[in-house]
Design a protein around this motif. Structure first.
Motif, PDB file in Angstrom:
ATOM      1  N   LEU A 182      85.990  59.991-149.867  1.00 37.88           N
ATOM      2  CA  LEU A 182      84.892  59.519-149.272  1.00 37.88           C
ATOM      3  C   LEU A 182      84.211  60.967-148.822  1.00 37.88           C
ATOM      4  O   LEU A 182      82.821  60.807-148.843  1.00 37.88           O
ATOM      5  N   GLU A 183      84.914  61.836-148.441  1.00 38.17           N
ATOM      6  CA  GLU A 183      84.148  62.962-148.245  1.00 38.17           C
ATOM      7  C   GLU A 183      83.437  63.745-149.538  1.00 38.17           C
ATOM      8  O   GLU A 183      82.359  64.077-149.450  1.00 38.17           O
ATOM      9  N   ARG A 184      83.892  63.512-150.764  1.00 37.43           N
ATOM     10  CA  ARG A 184      83.246  63.782-151.954  1.00 37.43           C
ATOM     11  C   ARG A 184      81.955  62.916-152.208  1.00 37.43           C
ATOM     12  O   ARG A 184      81.186  63.365-152.811  1.00 37.43           O
ATOM     13  N   VAL A 185      82.103  61.464-151.995  1.00 37.95           N
ATOM     14  CA  VAL A 185      81.003  60.765-152.002  1.00 37.95           C
ATOM     15  C   VAL A 185      79.658  61.312-150.965  1.00 37.95           C
ATOM     16  O   VAL A 185      78.740  61.213-151.349  1.00 37.95           O
ATOM     17  N   VAL A 186      80.311  61.544-149.938  1.00 38.12           N
ATOM     18  CA  VAL A 186      79.152  62.005-149.081  1.00 38.12           C
ATOM     19  C   VAL A 186      78.665  63.240-149.374  1.00 38.12           C
ATOM     20  O   VAL A 186      77.397  63.492-149.385  1.00 38.12           O
ATOM     21  N   ASP A 187      79.529  64.234-150.020  1.00 39.44           N
ATOM     22  CA  ASP A 187      78.840  65.485-150.300  1.00 39.44           C
ATOM     23  C   ASP A 187      78.057  65.135-151.792  1.00 39.44           C
ATOM     24  O   ASP A 187      76.893  65.969-151.710  1.00 39.44           O
ATOM     25  N   ALA A 188      78.350  64.223-152.249  1.00 40.32           N
ATOM     26  CA  ALA A 188      77.205  64.111-153.613  1.00 40.32           C
ATOM     27  C   ALA A 188      76.119  63.345-153.398  1.00 40.32           C
ATOM     28  O   ALA A 188      75.102  63.583-153.879  1.00 40.32           O
ATOM     29  N   PHE A 189      76.103  62.439-152.268  1.00 37.07           N
ATOM     30  CA  PHE A 189      75.094  61.488-152.416  1.00 37.07           C
ATOM     31  C   PHE A 189      74.267  61.580-150.771  1.00 37.07           C
ATOM     32  O   PHE A 189      73.350  60.930-150.620  1.00 37.07           O
ATOM     33  N   GLY A 190      74.807  62.257-149.993  1.00 36.06           N
ATOM     34  CA  GLY A 190      74.338  62.747-148.563  1.00 36.06           C
ATOM     35  C   GLY A 190      73.842  61.473-148.094  1.00 36.06           C
ATOM     36  O   GLY A 190      74.651  60.454-147.720  1.00 36.06           O
ATOM     37  N   ASP A 191      72.814  61.265-147.485  1.00 39.62           N
ATOM     38  CA  ASP A 191      72.353  60.068-146.685  1.00 39.62           C
ATOM     39  C   ASP A 191      72.015  58.755-147.554  1.00 39.62           C
ATOM     40  O   ASP A 191      71.825  57.725-146.728  1.00 39.62           O
ATOM     41  N   ASP A 192      72.309  58.765-148.636  1.00 31.63           N
ATOM     42  CA  ASP A 192      72.318  57.402-149.430  1.00 31.63           C
ATOM     43  C   ASP A 192      73.690  56.772-149.041  1.00 31.63           C
ATOM     44  O   ASP A 192      73.613  55.728-149.491  1.00 31.63           O
TER      45      ASP A 192
END
Length: 293
Positions: A234-244
């Motif tokens: 989940l942390e990697r997803v947030v790093d990759a897509f940010g506010d999306d």
């Protein structure tokens, strides 16, 4: 992840921090609508199977319907799991496949009312697996679903298209017909690998077929906060897509298959369960983001 969460909490005071490491907003109950339509069409898309597309389509549709939105769910997967999950038997009835092959057929003949108030469905069965073969020589074959949905869009507030786990012609049809895309993404490492290809496909559709399509959000599903792996993904997803990445996160629970066997959304099967509340919150978040009226 914990360090990010602590830093975010320090920056926001007493606002609780959600699983994505950002402030966890409640999102207000959407106001009632004065009328219905035209619908905003959203495809739920991911070429990897088993990430929660159908579960999300069923329960997001039911949640939006509970908030007074008129919703049409489109089963665009030959497996017909969306139809089954809403208790629709598809053996002896016309389906979306018939509409794709016969441009003169009225979609109202195929739309089925579900047991959930304000929620209708365009069902599918295994016949849909032959659609790509039949459509390959059609003129403007990528726009056939768009022409079908155009006939009924004025009667609904949102149309959710449950795509098959593939980036073939059916999925391209769905993306061409849609105003937005919602990407359910399982909190598991291998689920991340194919997202770049999906984003590339969306970009190609935007460039060549549907210039107005937008990414409405990435929805983390099957999240288990007890495992380090799930938290790290989940942390990697947030790093990759940010506010999306949507603030709402869908946890892993056995209640989903139990509800599917019963042929009802989890919001009706176990309305007080955290998973049901998560989908109601997802509906509120999408309304707050402007993805749904």
């Amino acid at each position: 992840m914990a360090g990010k969460a602590q830093a975010a909490k320090a920056a926001t005071g007493d606002t609780p921090i959600g699983p994505t490491g950002r402030p966890y907003h409640g999102f207000p109950t959407p106001p009632k609508l004065d009328g219905h339509g035209p619908a905003r069409i959203i495809s739920l898309c991911n070429q990897k199977g088993g990430v929660g597309k159908t579960t999300t389509t069923i329960n997001l549709a039911a949640s939006l319907a509970e908030y007074g939105r008129r919703v049409l769910a489109v089963d665009f997967d030959p497996q017909g799991a969306l139809s089954a999950g809403l208790g629709i038997q598809t053996h002896e009835i016309p389906t979306i496949y018939d509409l794709l092959l016969d441009s003169k057929r009225d979609p109202h003949e195929v739309i089925v009312r579900t047991a959930v108030e304000n929620l209708d469905i365009l069902p599918a069965n295994i016949d849909l697996s032959a659609a790509e073969v039949h459509l390959v020589n059609e003129v403007a074959r990528e726009t056939i679903l768009a022409r079908v949905l155009r006939k009924v869009a004025g009667e609904y507030d949102v149309i959710l298209v449950d795509c098959q786990p593939s980036l073939g012609l059916l999925t391209v049809n769905a993306l061409t017909a849609s105003h937005g895309v919602l990407i359910p993404l399982e909190c598991e490492f291998f689920a991340l690998r194919g997202v770049a290809l999906l984003i590339e496909t969306i970009d190609k559709v935007r460039d060549r077929l549907n210039p107005t399509i937008t990414l409405d959000g990435v929805l983390a599903t099957m999240y288990d906060p007890r495992t380090l792996h799930s938290r790290e993904v989940l942390e990697r997803v947030v790093d990759a897509f940010g506010d999306d990445v949507l603030e709402t996160v869908i946890g892993r629970t056995v209640k989903f298959p139990d509800a599917s066997v019963s042929g009802v959304p989890i919001t009706e099967f176990a309305p007080e369960h955290p998973a049901a509340q998560a989908y109601l919150r997802l509906a509120r978040e999408l309304v707050a983001r402007g993805a749904v009226a």
